[in-house]
Write an enzyme that holds these catalytic residues in place. Structure first.
Site, PDB file in Angstrom:
ATOM      1  N   CYS A  96      10.369 -60.478  70.762  1.00 27.67           N
ATOM      2  CA  CYS A  96      11.471 -61.437  70.545  1.00 27.67           C
ATOM      3  C   CYS A  96      11.376 -62.281  69.284  1.00 27.67           C
ATOM      4  O   CYS A  96      12.215 -62.171  68.388  1.00 27.67           O
ATOM      5  CB  CYS A  96      11.569 -62.362  71.757  1.00 27.67           C
ATOM      6  SG  CYS A  96      11.862 -61.500  73.314  1.00 27.67           S
ATOM      7  N   HIS A 152      14.333 -69.250  70.816  1.00 27.08           N
ATOM      8  CA  HIS A 152      12.971 -68.688  70.812  1.00 27.08           C
ATOM      9  C   HIS A 152      12.308 -68.714  69.431  1.00 27.08           C
ATOM     10  O   HIS A 152      11.570 -67.799  69.071  1.00 27.08           O
ATOM     11  CB  HIS A 152      12.966 -67.271  71.375  1.00 27.08           C
ATOM     12  CG  HIS A 152      11.638 -66.905  71.991  1.00 27.08           C
ATOM     13  ND1 HIS A 152      11.344 -65.654  72.480  1.00 27.08           N
ATOM     14  CD2 HIS A 152      10.523 -67.645  72.183  1.00 27.08           C
ATOM     15  CE1 HIS A 152      10.118 -65.633  72.960  1.00 27.08           C
ATOM     16  NE2 HIS A 152       9.587 -66.837  72.785  1.00 27.08           N
TER      17      HIS A 152
END
Length: 574
Positions: A96, A152
């Site tokens: 990610c 994130h």
């Protein structure tokens, strides 16, 4: 023999299926805009800056889209891709944070210090503050910028938040994964908190709404309140289809015949996301943006096969440097494309979107030094050759070193125990431990362990630390040519040496107990002050030594109310 016998099936799985025509809703007329001095730097076919919608999905496997032969229904994505340009030589990162950081900065991980793992919730770490981000460059070009979805990229300081990094508005989560309804995220036993934010505030009032629908609705609301006469950039980073596997039951019912429960839930989530993209596209047309828009669709990494995803017929999965971990689904849909309905084999990497989109916007890149991305719009729109000839997948000096790697195996110029991977032309080199090297047909996702592909992985990786593949001829990485072509191995190792000399130190600080949500009203959020350094060490004593009863607060009571409400709502969901 069984391994190679499946190759024929994999080729069939990649064949394109026929498409029905899509009766688009007629877009609203867009009013003419007065001549803008910025137009001189726009592409020749553009009369004014285009509206840019960048859609990023989470953990969607390479196989998990209709036009790659999937059993999952994605009619919207299939039609958008069919009418635009499919990117079939498109690369992302295996996890990610790396993909998101490279999208936002246009730089490889080794040039931002994020080359190891992800940014974890309790780490005093975030996207380096000295990096000029993609939305900041678009703001300079006169764009309104908005983000919806998963960030994130760190949040320990307020300066790290999306609204401080170039976005005018933000609705989404700051951490890596949350519950799709309650927005709770646990970073270990007892370390749980709420993670849905509106701007820089906690969005307690949105709890209970399924995130995929919530995010699509927010995009529609943004478009409805903005003027199509002014350029807009919307970054839609869906939480879907990352775990936990949650979907409204009506979508799960469509896949009731699937025997694999994880695959069934996962498929429902993909189809639900596809419908959300349909709603976003419809809003672009309804509010008059579509004719001057560019829609980019990308996955962030390979699918996680243990959680229903499939990268078949590619090798590997999320978290690996095999093609199944780094080759992404990507396409561009836009009325502004010169050569539509094409499949492009131009080499494209996720870092390329930064210079490509800034250039489309008429922005200035002359003052941005050290970009690793290229402007690939001519390759996408006109079918020209890509300016990119190589990709550094990564060099991670902190990852567990391969047991059998050595400097000697690397011709004395590279320690092959170090995890690294690079693509140069048609050649791909991997060193160290690239991760699980299995091929997993989608219909057998739960048959672990002891299956033929698992055994092949174990024997193939025995006492090895160097692999070489001709990706053009062997996209499924079945024929290791490292022993037959030591000359190519040495050449690619030299490229790794070159890149490694430009790398900055890894940013991977120890977790800080002050990040615990209990110290932030029960929600994940910034905990360090503006004056604290990157290695911030302040805060209270560790949680295990804290026995004092915490005082109640109004925001905590509100959170408790919504938790109870969500519990009642969840009792009616699957």
């Amino acid at each position: 023999m069984a391994v190679y016998a499946l190759t024929g099936f994999s080729l069939v799985s990649l064949l394109s299926f026929g498409y029905l025509s899509w009766d688009w809703m007629k877009p609203s007329l867009v009013a003419d805009v007065a001549t803008d001095p910025m137009e001189k730097s726009l592409p020749p076919t553009f009369t004014r800056p285009p509206h840019i919608i960048f859609i990023l999905t989470d953990d969607q496997g390479y196989h998990d889209i209709g036009y790659h032969g999937s059993d999952i229904q994605t009619p919207t994505l299939d039609r958008l891709a069919a009418e635009g340009v499919k990117l079939e030589n498109y690369y992302i990162q295996p996890i990610c944070t790396p993909s998101r950081s490279q999208l936002i900065t246009g730089r490889y991980q080794i040039h931002t210090g994020l080359q190891h793992s992800i940014i974890r919730p309790r780490q005093p770490n975030c996207l380096p503050l000295n990096q000029v981000t993609l939305p900041q460059k678009l703001q300079e070009a006169g764009y309104s910028t908005h983000m919806v979805g998963k960030w994130h990229l760190g949040f320990y300081k307020k300066e790290c938040l999306p609204t401080r990094r170039g976005f005018d508005t933000f609705l989404g989560s700051l951490t890596g994964n949350v519950d799709y309804y309650t927005y709770d995220n646990c970073d270990g036993p007892g370390v749980c908190g709420y993670d849905l934010h509106e701007g820089e505030d906690v969005a307690w009032d949105q709890s209970g709404k399924y995130s995929t629908f919530l995010y699509a609705q927010r995009v529609s609301k943004i478009l409805a309140s903005h003027s199509p006469k002014e350029p807009i950039f919307i970054y839609v980073a869906f939480q879907a289809v990352h775990t936990p596997l949650q979907s409204p039951k009506e979508y799960i019912y469509r896949y009731r015949s699937m025997g694999n429960v994880a695959r069934r839930k996962y498929a429902a989530m993909v189809t639900c996301m596809d419908e959300a993209v349909k709603n976003i596209t419809w809003a672009l047309k309804k509010y008059g943006y579509y004719d001057n828009s560019v829609i980019v669709f990308s996955t962030d990494n390979g699918g996680q096969t243990f959680s229903g995803g499939s990268n078949w017929p590619l090798r590997g999965r999320k978290g690996t440097y095999w093609e199944g971990g780094v080759r992404g689904i990507g396409f561009v849909h836009s009325p502004l494309i010169k050569r539509k309905r094409q499949t492009s084999w131009a080499l494209v990497h996720i870092t390329d979107w930064y210079p490509t989109l800034v250039s489309l916007a008429g922005g200035n890149l002359s003052n941005v030094q050290g970009l690793d991305g290229y402007d690939v719009w001519p390759a996408i729109s006109e079918g020209k050759e890509s300016p990119r000839t190589e990709i550094l997948h990564n060099i991670d000096p902190l990852y567990n070193h391969a047991k059998y790697g050595s400097l000697e195996d690397g011709f004395g110029i590279w320690n092959t125990a170090v995890q690294a991977s690079i693509r140069v032309g048609e050649w791909k080199l991997l060193t160290g431990d690239p991760g699980y090297s299995d091929w997993i047909p989608p219909q057998t996702l739960t048959n672990f362990p002891g299956s033929w592909w698992n055994l092949e992985r174990l024997t193939d990786g025995l006492r090895k630390s160097v692999w070489l593949f001709n990706i053009t001829a062997d996209p499924y990485e079945r024929y290791d040519l490292s022993e037959q072509r030591p000359d190519v191995v040495r050449t690619l190792l030299m490229r790794l040496v070159h890149y490694n000399r430009t790398a900055i130190p890894v940013r991977y600080p120890a977790e800080n107990p002050r990040a615990h949500p209990d110290f932030n009203g029960g929600a994940w959020g910034p905990w360090a002050s503006e004056d604290d350094g990157d290695e911030w060490e302040g805060g209270p004593e560790p949680l295990k030594n804290r026995n004092k009863k915490k005082k109640k607060c109004k925001i905590c009571k509100l959170r408790s109310f919504f938790r109870k409400l969500n519990t009642r709502l969840m009792s009616n969901r699957i």
